[in-house]
Every structure is written in C-alpha cells, then in structure tokens.
Design an enzyme around this catalytic site. Structure first.
Site, PDB file in Angstrom:
ATOM      1  N   GLY A  51      -7.546   3.863   6.972  1.00  0.00           N
ATOM      2  CA  GLY A  51      -8.995   3.814   7.185  1.00  0.00           C
ATOM      3  C   GLY A  51      -9.550   5.164   7.583  1.00  0.00           C
ATOM      4  N   GLY A  52     -10.356   5.137   8.670  1.00  0.00           N
ATOM      5  CA  GLY A  52     -11.002   6.372   9.130  1.00  0.00           C
ATOM      6  C   GLY A  52      -9.999   7.450   9.488  1.00  0.00           C
ATOM      7  N   GLY A  82     -10.414  32.717 -21.469  1.00  0.00           N
ATOM      8  CA  GLY A  82     -11.195  32.492 -20.248  1.00  0.00           C
ATOM      9  C   GLY A  82     -10.327  32.607 -19.010  1.00  0.00           C
ATOM     10  N   ALA A  83      -9.057  32.244 -19.161  1.00  0.00           N
ATOM     11  CA  ALA A  83      -8.170  32.299 -18.005  1.00  0.00           C
ATOM     12  C   ALA A  83      -7.984  33.732 -17.529  1.00  0.00           C
ATOM     13  CB  ALA A  83      -6.826  31.664 -18.345  1.00  0.00           C
TER      14      ALA A  83
HETATM   15  C1  HXC Z   1      -6.499  -1.928  17.197  1.00  0.00           C
HETATM   16  C2  HXC Z   1      -4.412  -1.731  16.283  1.00  0.00           C
HETATM   17  C3  HXC Z   1      -4.963  -1.178  15.108  1.00  0.00           C
HETATM   18  C4  HXC Z   1      -6.368  -1.010  15.044  1.00  0.00           C
HETATM   19  C5  HXC Z   1      -2.834  -1.242  14.896  1.00  0.00           C
HETATM   20  N1  HXC Z   1      -3.098  -1.759  16.087  1.00  0.00           N
HETATM   21  N2  HXC Z   1      -3.956  -0.876  14.258  1.00  0.00           N
HETATM   22  N3  HXC Z   1      -5.184  -2.093  17.314  1.00  0.00           N
HETATM   23  N4  HXC Z   1      -7.098  -1.395  16.103  1.00  0.00           N
HETATM   24  N5  HXC Z   1      -6.949  -0.451  13.965  1.00  0.00           N
HETATM   25  C6  HXC Z   1      -2.132  -2.247  17.074  1.00  0.00           C
HETATM   26  C7  HXC Z   1      -1.424  -3.524  16.635  1.00  0.00           C
HETATM   27  O1  HXC Z   1      -2.183  -4.637  17.009  1.00  0.00           O
HETATM   28  C8  HXC Z   1      -0.131  -3.420  17.441  1.00  0.00           C
HETATM   29  O2  HXC Z   1      -0.388  -3.794  18.774  1.00  0.00           O
HETATM   30  C9  HXC Z   1       0.148  -1.924  17.457  1.00  0.00           C
HETATM   31  O3  HXC Z   1      -1.091  -1.290  17.178  1.00  0.00           O
HETATM   32  C10 HXC Z   1       1.143  -1.516  16.405  1.00  0.00           C
HETATM   33  O4  HXC Z   1       0.747  -2.072  15.161  1.00  0.00           O
HETATM   34  P1  HXC Z   1       1.769  -2.775  14.167  1.00  0.00           P
HETATM   35  O5  HXC Z   1       0.964  -3.448  13.129  1.00  0.00           O
HETATM   36  O6  HXC Z   1       2.722  -3.608  14.965  1.00  0.00           O
HETATM   37  O7  HXC Z   1       2.556  -1.530  13.580  1.00  0.00           O
HETATM   38  P2  HXC Z   1       3.058  -1.293  12.096  1.00  0.00           P
HETATM   39  O8  HXC Z   1       3.773  -2.502  11.603  1.00  0.00           O
HETATM   40  O9  HXC Z   1       3.805  -0.019  12.146  1.00  0.00           O
HETATM   41  O10 HXC Z   1       1.756  -1.114  11.217  1.00  0.00           O
HETATM   42  C11 HXC Z   1       0.882  -0.019  11.429  1.00  0.00           C
HETATM   43  C12 HXC Z   1      -0.432  -0.188  10.609  1.00  0.00           C
HETATM   44  C13 HXC Z   1      -1.018  -1.612  10.883  1.00  0.00           C
HETATM   45  C14 HXC Z   1      -0.081  -0.007   9.134  1.00  0.00           C
HETATM   46  C15 HXC Z   1      -1.353   0.938  11.033  1.00  0.00           C
HETATM   47  O11 HXC Z   1      -1.062  -1.798  12.276  1.00  0.00           O
HETATM   48  C16 HXC Z   1      -2.373  -1.766  10.294  1.00  0.00           C
HETATM   49  O12 HXC Z   1      -2.514  -2.012   9.122  1.00  0.00           O
HETATM   50  N6  HXC Z   1      -3.398  -1.660  11.187  1.00  0.00           N
HETATM   51  C17 HXC Z   1      -4.763  -1.874  10.752  1.00  0.00           C
HETATM   52  C18 HXC Z   1      -5.241  -0.752   9.889  1.00  0.00           C
HETATM   53  C19 HXC Z   1      -6.722  -0.854   9.630  1.00  0.00           C
HETATM   54  O13 HXC Z   1      -7.123  -1.718   8.838  1.00  0.00           O
HETATM   55  N7  HXC Z   1      -7.529  -0.129  10.417  1.00  0.00           N
HETATM   56  C20 HXC Z   1      -8.943  -0.185  10.429  1.00  0.00           C
HETATM   57  C21 HXC Z   1      -9.422   0.547   9.222  1.00  0.00           C
HETATM   58  S1  HXC Z   1     -11.146   0.583   9.115  1.00  0.00           S
HETATM   59  P3  HXC Z   1       0.760  -4.340  19.746  1.00  0.00           P
HETATM   60  O14 HXC Z   1       0.023  -4.770  20.945  1.00  0.00           O
HETATM   61  O15 HXC Z   1       1.433  -5.439  19.004  1.00  0.00           O
HETATM   62  O16 HXC Z   1       1.678  -3.195  20.011  1.00  0.00           O
HETATM   63  C22 HXC Z   1     -11.561   2.096   9.580  1.00  0.00           C
HETATM   64  C23 HXC Z   1     -12.988   2.375   9.367  1.00  0.00           C
HETATM   65  C24 HXC Z   1     -13.353   3.830   9.650  1.00  0.00           C
HETATM   66  O17 HXC Z   1     -10.772   2.858  10.020  1.00  0.00           O
HETATM   67  C25 HXC Z   1     -14.088   4.345   8.490  1.00  0.00           C
HETATM   68  C26 HXC Z   1     -14.636   5.714   8.763  1.00  0.00           C
HETATM   69  C27 HXC Z   1     -15.004   6.385   7.456  1.00  0.00           C
END
Ligand code: HXC
Length: 510
Positions: free
Chosen positions: A169-170, A404-405
C-alpha cells in the site's frame, strides 16, 4: 534523581523491546534484523541519537487505547556514516507490522524537516504493512505528509530507501519518490496490493515473490535499483553507496584520496574493440580499467542491461557513468534503457556529480512493441536529461554512434564539454550496411555492387574524422591513455559554471 533515572531506563528498555520478544524472535526466524539492530549496522558505532522514543499513537478505536507501544513502530534519529551526517528512520515490524499511524508519520516528517534544514541525506529502512488500518484517514493523512516532504526534498538532499520487509500500500509510494530503492532478497516485497487482493480483482494467482519480490523489481519492473542477499550485506553496501554522495545539492561530492596514478596507461585497452564491428565486447571492462582502483558501484545492473549506470571516482572525486553495453541487445537504446539512464543522469545533475558517457550505440531499437510502448516519449527523456544537465560532461565514443542515439548520448550539441573518440569510432547516420541498402535500393540484387558501396560508405563515414572535421569531436584519443585524458578533462571542468534559463520547472516528457 536516581528514581527518575531508573524510570528513564525502564522506559527505554520497554521501547527497545518494540512489539515484544515473541515478535522479535519471529523477525529473526525470518532472517531479518530488528529496526534497531539495522541502525547499529548502518551507522558508525556510537553515533546514533534516537529521537521521539517515547512517542505513542493517539488512536482509541478497535481497542487501540490499550495497545500503545513507545516509538510507535518506527525508530528515528540521526547518526554518521564514515563520519558524515545522515538522518534516518527504521520501521519496526514487531509493532503492528510497522504500519504507519499519524504519529509514526509525524516522526518521519520531523527528521525529514530537520535533514532539509541542515542539508543531510535521509535514509529510510522500510518494513511496513502500509497504512495502520485501525486509524483510517489519519494514517492516510500521515502518508501524504511524508509524500509531500519527499517531493520537496527531491533534488535538495539525497533520499535512499532500503526495503527490508513486506511493504504494501502506502508503504511503497514514499520509497518510489526517493532517489534509489534497494531491496533485500527473499524477505522484502513491494506491491500496491498483495496477492490476495490481486486474486479477487483480476483472478490472477501469483505469489508475493512473483508479484513484488526483489527479482521482480530489479529485473522486470525496474522499480528497485539493487538487491542484496540479506540485511547485513544490504546495510554494509548502503554504507558504501552513501560514501559516493554529497550531503546536499549545494555541496560537491566528497573526495577520497587514492594512490591510483591519475595518468596511468592501460595498454590492454588498445585491444578492447574487436576487429569485426558486429562482435560485442564488455563495456564494463573499460569502466573498471579507467576508474580509481576499479571501484564501480553499479546501479540497476539487472534492469535494461543494455545500458550501464553507476558511480565511481576519478582522482578521488565521484562521477556518474552512463555507458552503452554492446553485450546486451548490441547496446541499443530502448524504452527501459532510456528511462533508466535518464533518471540516473538527472540524479547526478541534481547533486553536482559530473557525468562520463561511454558510447557504443547502434541506434534506437526498432519495432512495434517499442513504438506502441512509447519509445518516442521515453527516448526523449534521456535526450531531455542530457540536454538540461549542467554538470561537467565528458563523452567518449568507443565505436558506434549512429543516428539519433549519437545526438542523445551526451553529444557536443547537447553541451558536452569534452567529446572524445577512439580511432575505432564510427559516427554516422546509420551503419554502412543499412545505409547502402537504403541509398542503393535499386541495386539490392547486385551483391558485388552492394558490397563495394558498403565498403565505400565504411571508408567515408565509419570513422571519427568526419565528426572531427566539423568540431563535433574535440580529439581522437588512444585507448590506452583514456584514464589520463578523462581525469584531465574532469580536473579542467572542476569549476565549470553553467546555468539554465530561469523557469518554474521544465516539462520533461514523462
Ligand atoms: C495494522 C497491521 C497492518 C496494518 C500488518 N499488521 N499490517 N496492523 N495495520 N496495515 C499487523 C498484523 O495484524 C500483525 O499483528 C502484525 O502486523 C504482523 O502481520 P502478519 O500479517 O502476521 O505478518 P505477515 O504474515 O508477515 O504479513 C505481512 C503483510 C500483511 C503482508 C504486510 O500483514 C498484510 O497484508 N498487511 C496488510 C497490508 C495492507 O493492506 N495495508 C494497508 C494498505 S492501504 P500481530 O498483533 O498479530 O502481531 C494503504 C493506503 C495508503 O497503505 C495509500 C497511500 C497512497
């Protein structure tokens, strides 16, 4: 007093534990270091001063009021790399997956603002699940604050991102606006949306590695510039990389004294160019033989390998090298190589890094895939980048400089300062065979006549002397003396002064 100090120690210990021992162990089990361990390796020992260790988030929704962890998932501060100041942030995946909250973002913004005030680089060690989902729009606002600062800092202070975990994401857009992105193999990923969302939306089944792993981004998308086998190697190479850069756009790059004689000859270069003009040779051999101590930090080696980009030193001073690579696609310019080199040229120009361009280019790559992909616009990026660059520009044509290159590759006409050619240079509108097949199309079935004409064209145009007679080449130099000539050219250009006309900004063909 003792009690307060005890409390401080306790608070610090709690902050250093991040998301707890269990999550630290999980991080180690994946072959990853923690945020603070990474900082220890990157910076000079004892130089790190941490800021905002006690910052906590302010979110109360979804039970967050009870899960406050000091530092809020990112360690920030400043320190030195080989004695030179840098600001940095290191995201802590053990705290809510390193996700970015409003306060996490504010910490990053604070060090970016300070780095801008004092003119020091910003390094981001990224390991983050993106926007903290529990915070909603506050987190998005935090991202935008960081993005805005990335843009204002662009071209003012170097910004370098090292991706050290899953960045979703961000978390990928701030790195995207920094100057260089490095990744760690097998443990870092970059994607706008992960494999699950991809499957739902496009029905594609793809692993995280295929979608956004280090191989994908360093060889297919070109989003990342380099990858390293693990955290330790990545951090040590980042230290090496930072040594090449100036602290900001008002400084010149640092000087590192060398014992390598500035005027040394390398006789083996006289045999580098094969007798057959269609045979490739390795342009990297030339680079390694002319730069100080053969020390070349190549950037983006696996993406668009038909052009080489990287940093080296001549007489101890950093230079940027852009070179066609005859070993790959005959060194022609195509969409990817033009984009790669254009961005590199602009980086060097922004940070006062002189450019050495080594030319052996048969032209632009023809074909529908290139035309449909917009080679005209993308090729123009490199042309634009060279034409606007005001840093010292030294160009050496080793062999082909066609069409051109020829113009694009830092020619005299684009304000090249020293334009050299080896005696083997062929500077013409196109290669002899192609030229004759067009000019003498009516004789195509007369092989003897075509061969005669081709030889005639080669004799007349496939050399450096026609360009030399026009003043487009300043001097034809012998290969073995290249280091001496290039060093002397850059020495003469050390105080070069050239400015472009005032404007709000140019409109590079994006
Ligand atoms: C809050 C989060 C989180 C998030 C992970 N965690 N991402 N908490 N917000 N975005 C937390 C999990 O709940 C977990 O908590 C711990 O971090 C580790 O995550 P896991 O999933 O257990 O780890 P892993 O299996 O290694 O996977 C990592 C990951 C996955 C691939 C990053 O966590 C994931 O897909 N997260 C969501 C990604 C996402 O969709 N983000 C938002 C995008 S939108 P615990 O308590 O269990 O340790 C965005 C918009 C911005 O970013 C746009 C701006 C242009």
């Amino acid at each position: 007093m003792h009690e307060i100090i005890r409390q401080l120690d306790e608070k610090r210990a709690a902050a250093r534990l991040g998301g707890g021992q269990r999550r630290i162990d999980a991080q180690h089990a994946k072959g990853k270091l923690t945020a603070r361990e990474r900082i220890d390796l990157l910076l000079d020992p004892g130089s790190f001063e941490e800021w905002d260790m006690f910052v906590e988030h302010r979110c109360v929704e979804f039970g967050m009021a009870d899960s406050k962890i000091p530092s809020d998932g990112v360690v920030t501060g400043h320190g030195t790399i080989n004695g030179r100041l840098v600001f940095l942030f290191s995201q802590d995946f053990t705290v809510l997956g390193g996700s970015l909250s409003e306060t996490h973002a504010a910490k990053i913004c604070k060090i970016m603002d300070q780095a801008m005030k004092v003119g020091a680089p910003v390094i981001g060690l990224n390991d983050s699940g993106g926007a903290r989902i529990q915070e909603g729009v506050d987190s998005l606002a935090g991202y935008a604050e960081v993005f805005q600062r990335n843009v204002l800092a662009s071209g003012v202070i170097p910004q370098v991102s090292l991706i050290m975990g899953p960045c979703a994401g961000g978390a990928v857009y701030s790195p995207a606006m920094t100057d260089f992105i490095f990744m760690v193999e097998d443990s870092s990923y970059m994607f706008v949306t992960g494999p699950d969302v991809v499957k739902t939306v496009t029905h594609e089944q793809v692993t995280a590695e295929e979608l956004g792993g280090a191989i994908t981004h360093t060889s297919k998308s070109g989003v990342a510039d380099l990858s390293f086998e693990n955290d330790v190697v990545a951090l040590l190479q980042l230290r090496r990389f930072m040594d090449f850069l100036p602290a900001n756009n008002k400084q010149k790059p640092p000087v590192r004294p060398t014992d390598h004689a500035w005027d040394s000859y390398d006789m083996s270069l006289d045999n580098l160019i094969p007798n057959n003009p269609n045979m490739p040779y390795d342009m990297k051999e030339l680079i390694l033989k002319i730069v100080d101590e053969g020390d070349f930090f190549e950037v983006a080696p696996k993406f668009a390998a038909n052009i080489i980009t990287g940093l080296a030193r001549m007489e101890g001073r950093t230079i940027g090298i852009v070179a066609n690579q005859p070993m790959v696609l005959a060194g022609c310019l195509d969409i990817d190589s033009a984009r790669k080199a254009a961005r590199f040229v602009r980086f060097c120009d922004a940070f006062n890094i002189p450019l050495l361009t080594l030319v052996d280019v048969p032209g632009f790559m023809p074909g529908t895939s290139q035309e449909y992909g917009g080679i005209i616009k993308h090729g123009a990026k490199l042309l634009y980048a060279y034409a606007e660059a005001t840093v010292p520009k030294v160009t050496l044509i080793t062999r082909k400089a066609y069409g051109g290159a020829y113009d694009v590759m830092s020619s005299k006409h684009l304000r090249g300062d020293f334009n050299y050619a080896w005696p083997t240079a062929e500077i013409a509108v196109m290669g002899p065979k192609g030229a004759v097949e067009i000019i003498f199309r009516q004789d195509l079935d007369n092989a003897e006549k075509i061969a005669e004409r081709t030889e005639e064209y080669r004799r007349l145009f496939a050399n450096p002397f026609v360009a030399g007679s026009r003043g487009f080449i300043d001097e034809v130099i012998l290969p073995h003396g290249t280091r001496k000539r290039v060093n002397r050219a850059f020495a003469i250009l050390r105080d070069k002064a050239l400015e472009n006309p005032w404007r709000k900004h140019g409109n590079i063909p994006l």
